[in-house]
Design a protein around this motif. Sequence first.
Motif, PDB file in Angstrom:
ATOM      1  N   THR A   6     -68.154  37.345 102.896  1.00  0.00           N
ATOM      2  CA  THR A   6     -69.723  38.099 102.962  1.00  0.00           C
ATOM      3  C   THR A   6     -69.799  38.173 104.493  1.00  0.00           C
ATOM      4  N   THR A   7     -70.998  38.946 104.697  1.00  0.00           N
ATOM      5  CA  THR A   7     -71.346  38.723 106.235  1.00  0.00           C
ATOM      6  C   THR A   7     -71.970  37.482 106.502  1.00  0.00           C
ATOM      7  N   HIS A   8     -72.477  37.390 107.965  1.00  0.00           N
ATOM      8  CA  HIS A   8     -72.621  36.188 108.461  1.00  0.00           C
ATOM      9  C   HIS A   8     -73.942  35.744 107.977  1.00  0.00           C
ATOM     10  N   GLY A   9     -73.978  34.596 107.399  1.00  0.00           N
ATOM     11  CA  GLY A   9     -75.287  33.852 107.073  1.00  0.00           C
ATOM     12  C   GLY A   9     -75.807  34.438 105.812  1.00  0.00           C
ATOM     13  N   ARG A  10     -75.112  35.423 105.025  1.00  0.00           N
ATOM     14  CA  ARG A  10     -75.682  35.871 103.856  1.00  0.00           C
ATOM     15  C   ARG A  10     -74.717  35.492 102.392  1.00  0.00           C
ATOM     16  N   SER A  11     -73.975  34.556 102.499  1.00  0.00           N
ATOM     17  CA  SER A  11     -73.080  34.141 101.595  1.00  0.00           C
ATOM     18  C   SER A  11     -73.978  33.386 100.375  1.00  0.00           C
ATOM     19  N   THR A  12     -75.201  32.818 100.669  1.00  0.00           N
ATOM     20  CA  THR A  12     -75.957  32.231  99.694  1.00  0.00           C
ATOM     21  C   THR A  12     -76.504  33.385  98.904  1.00  0.00           C
TER      22      THR A  12
END
Length: 441
Positions: free
Chosen positions: A69-75
């Motif tokens: 995913t994109t940075h920081g958005r995995s959760t």
Amino acid sequence: MNTIEQCSYMTHGAVMPFCKGCGHSNILKKLNDALGLLQIDPHDVCLVTDIGCIGLADALFDKVHTVHTTHGRSTGFATGIAVADKVLASGKLKTIVLIGDGGSMIGLLHIVNAALMNVDVTVIVANNFLFGMTGGQTSSLTPEHFNTITSPFGSMNPSLDICSIADASKAGFIARKTATDKDLTETISNAIAFNGFSIVEVLELCTEHGTKRNDIKGNMLVKMAEEEGHTVGQIKNSDSRAEFSKKYHTDVHAHKGEIKALKYINPAYEHTLKFPKEIIISGSAGERVQSTAAMFAEAALMCGLEVTQKNDNPVTQGSGFSLSEVIISPGEINFTGVSSADFVVAVSENGLKEIKAQDIFNRINEKTIFIIDESLNIEKKGLNIITLPLRRLCGGDKAAIGAVDYILMHYDILDHNAFKLLLEKRFGTYDKIFKEEFYKL
């Protein structure tokens, strides 16, 4: 030197891509061991990775589902995946996030929200105290006085206690370990097995940026954390809250019958349209411009046509212009936005100004018909303009409706009865919606 790993959930012969001594290698090995301990079907595991060195894990696990995913958005992605599986699919999926301290800082609210929801997601935060992949910059989890490339004299700020934030967000399972802890496998295993949101922060070393700028070794990590006031070890393991999907099903069942079904439109009218028709409706905010376009679009659907609608208005919503572009077609429409209008409606000065501002005169053809209120004046020559007393006979709040009604009465686009039916549902008897003179236009 890279190390070839022989793993069950990992790609056979996977080569760790990390720097020598990097804690990421150990975290991934322990994750693999934890999955083996739980004996989870690989098809029931989804790894969701973030930007950063830890995100290189995707290619190392070829037997499970992986999403990068994109940075920081995995959760955030993981939350959606887990909810979809629990509510709509097998409910067996174990969704695991691999994120660095930088990513967890960027996507902190996603972690908070997932914890508040208590969705069945395990977040493993690989915390090496800095942004490793981008050059070793300070993150919010960098300890005070820790040297990075952007804090060469030591970070001036204390580090964020992400476990305390998770606790304040009602997370059920929380642990802070080091990458070399002997029970890390067991801890990760327990976190994955936990039926709800769990988070494991793993303290480790970045041997490319962290150890070069700081006199630090692996056996100092626990002391560093404690000096920051952070608890190390198993912090919380409580199943007092129901996992999100169980609460979802309970709430849906409790309100069964109260939830209105989605509105499906079954074509009840016929059309003779052979080619697409494009219409632009423009007026003032609050005068039903966009709802008029929506009714026109719905009438077209009731006639079995394909429809797109594109709206535009200022961010203030309740002031200034309001504009809609509608395309109706007997065939599929693969875009929104009018390219060559068949009709352009302007019912107020705001609407006409916006038509000029958006240079809609360059999106017309020689047959385009302009329907404008009598109060307006278009100075441009050579246009097919019909001037009507729309505001006087229909009122400002129904001038756009009157304009579209006029078009449907005088041009063979679609069955006028479909639009009339919608008007009557909303405003009552059709013959009394506008002043009597309007129906004689």
